[in-house]
Write a protein that holds these residues in place. Sequence first.
Motif, PDB file in Angstrom:
ATOM      1  N   GLU A  54       0.831  -1.206   0.000  1.00  0.00           N
ATOM      2  CA  GLU A  54       0.000   0.000   0.000  1.00  0.00           C
ATOM      3  C   GLU A  54       0.866   1.256   0.000  1.00  0.00           C
ATOM      4  N   GLY A  55       1.965   1.224   0.724  1.00  0.00           N
ATOM      5  CA  GLY A  55       2.901   2.344   0.706  1.00  0.00           C
ATOM      6  C   GLY A  55       3.508   2.544  -0.679  1.00  0.00           C
ATOM      7  N   MET A  56       3.829   1.446  -1.341  1.00  0.00           N
ATOM      8  CA  MET A  56       4.352   1.521  -2.705  1.00  0.00           C
ATOM      9  C   MET A  56       3.303   2.121  -3.641  1.00  0.00           C
ATOM     10  N   ARG A  57       2.056   1.704  -3.467  1.00  0.00           N
ATOM     11  CA  ARG A  57       0.974   2.250  -4.297  1.00  0.00           C
ATOM     12  C   ARG A  57       0.882   3.764  -4.106  1.00  0.00           C
ATOM     13  N   GLU A  58       0.888   4.212  -2.867  1.00  0.00           N
ATOM     14  CA  GLU A  58       0.764   5.642  -2.602  1.00  0.00           C
ATOM     15  C   GLU A  58       1.954   6.413  -3.159  1.00  0.00           C
ATOM     16  N   ALA A  59       3.154   5.858  -3.026  1.00  0.00           N
ATOM     17  CA  ALA A  59       4.347   6.506  -3.580  1.00  0.00           C
ATOM     18  C   ALA A  59       4.243   6.594  -5.099  1.00  0.00           C
ATOM     19  N   PHE A  60       3.740   5.526  -5.712  1.00  0.00           N
ATOM     20  CA  PHE A  60       3.565   5.544  -7.170  1.00  0.00           C
ATOM     21  C   PHE A  60       2.558   6.622  -7.558  1.00  0.00           C
ATOM     22  N   TYR A  61       1.410   6.640  -6.883  1.00  0.00           N
ATOM     23  CA  TYR A  61       0.384   7.657  -7.160  1.00  0.00           C
ATOM     24  C   TYR A  61       0.968   9.064  -7.070  1.00  0.00           C
ATOM     25  N   GLN A  62       1.666   9.339  -5.980  1.00  0.00           N
ATOM     26  CA  GLN A  62       2.212  10.680  -5.772  1.00  0.00           C
ATOM     27  C   GLN A  62       3.167  11.075  -6.898  1.00  0.00           C
ATOM     28  N   GLY A  63       4.033  10.152  -7.282  1.00  0.00           N
ATOM     29  CA  GLY A  63       4.986  10.445  -8.351  1.00  0.00           C
ATOM     30  C   GLY A  63       4.311  10.661  -9.696  1.00  0.00           C
ATOM     31  N   PHE A  64       3.343   9.816 -10.010  1.00  0.00           N
ATOM     32  CA  PHE A  64       2.662   9.924 -11.300  1.00  0.00           C
ATOM     33  C   PHE A  64       1.841  11.213 -11.358  1.00  0.00           C
ATOM     34  N   ILE A  65       1.134  11.519 -10.276  1.00  0.00           N
ATOM     35  CA  ILE A  65       0.333  12.745 -10.238  1.00  0.00           C
ATOM     36  C   ILE A  65       1.234  13.979 -10.292  1.00  0.00           C
ATOM     37  N   ALA A  66       2.361  13.943  -9.596  1.00  0.00           N
ATOM     38  CA  ALA A  66       3.291  15.071  -9.627  1.00  0.00           C
ATOM     39  C   ALA A  66       3.803  15.320 -11.043  1.00  0.00           C
ATOM     40  N   THR A  67       3.983  14.254 -11.796  1.00  0.00           N
ATOM     41  CA  THR A  67       4.489  14.370 -13.159  1.00  0.00           C
ATOM     42  C   THR A  67       3.399  14.755 -14.155  1.00  0.00           C
ATOM     43  N   HIS A  68       2.209  14.150 -14.011  1.00  0.00           N
ATOM     44  CA  HIS A  68       1.171  14.301 -15.044  1.00  0.00           C
ATOM     45  C   HIS A  68      -0.096  15.009 -14.583  1.00  0.00           C
TER      46      HIS A  68
END
Length: 183
Positions: free
Chosen positions: A122-136
């Motif tokens: 779940e932490g990995m999911r949230e980190a992925f979300y944050q990075g993708f949203i920050a980029t796109h």
Amino acid sequence: MSQPDHSIDQARRRALKLFTASAGLLLTTTPLAFSGDGCSAHCPKFARDRFLKHMNCSKAIMESYAPALGIEPLQARALGNLFAGGMGRAQTCGAVTAALMVLGLRYGSRQTSDSQADRRAEGMREAFYQGFIATHGSLDCSELLGVDITTDSGLAAAIEQRMFVTRCPDFVESAASQLEQLI
């Protein structure tokens, strides 16, 4: 007595091999180890190329990570098949969805009672979300493209503006890059 049908024997062997491999995944209690060098630095470009080959973002991510996860590329493509185009409803981007499947296979629990592994995933999911949203700016296919591809006019605009060729490959490559940072 008749000769044995070799095609049936081969099919049984393939089925047994698949069942054994599947059972092994289900019984594993530690995260799957990436085989070989995993995807590494070449994976984002490979995922982009896979997308341009079959125009399906989730298939591209799944196929790119299949060898590292011990999955046959054909099985990985089948797994990712229906998640493209925001699950066919212009919702969560298929590259995002497939990236979450990769993270789940890599870090998720293989047991019903392994809450520590689940929290890590779940932490990995949230980190992925944050990075993708920050980029796109979004995880949503319609928002990423700026048109609703579930409507005739939105789909026509996406095709006319070549969004699937000019924008989607970037989302796929970015999702794979984010995965590489997390894995």
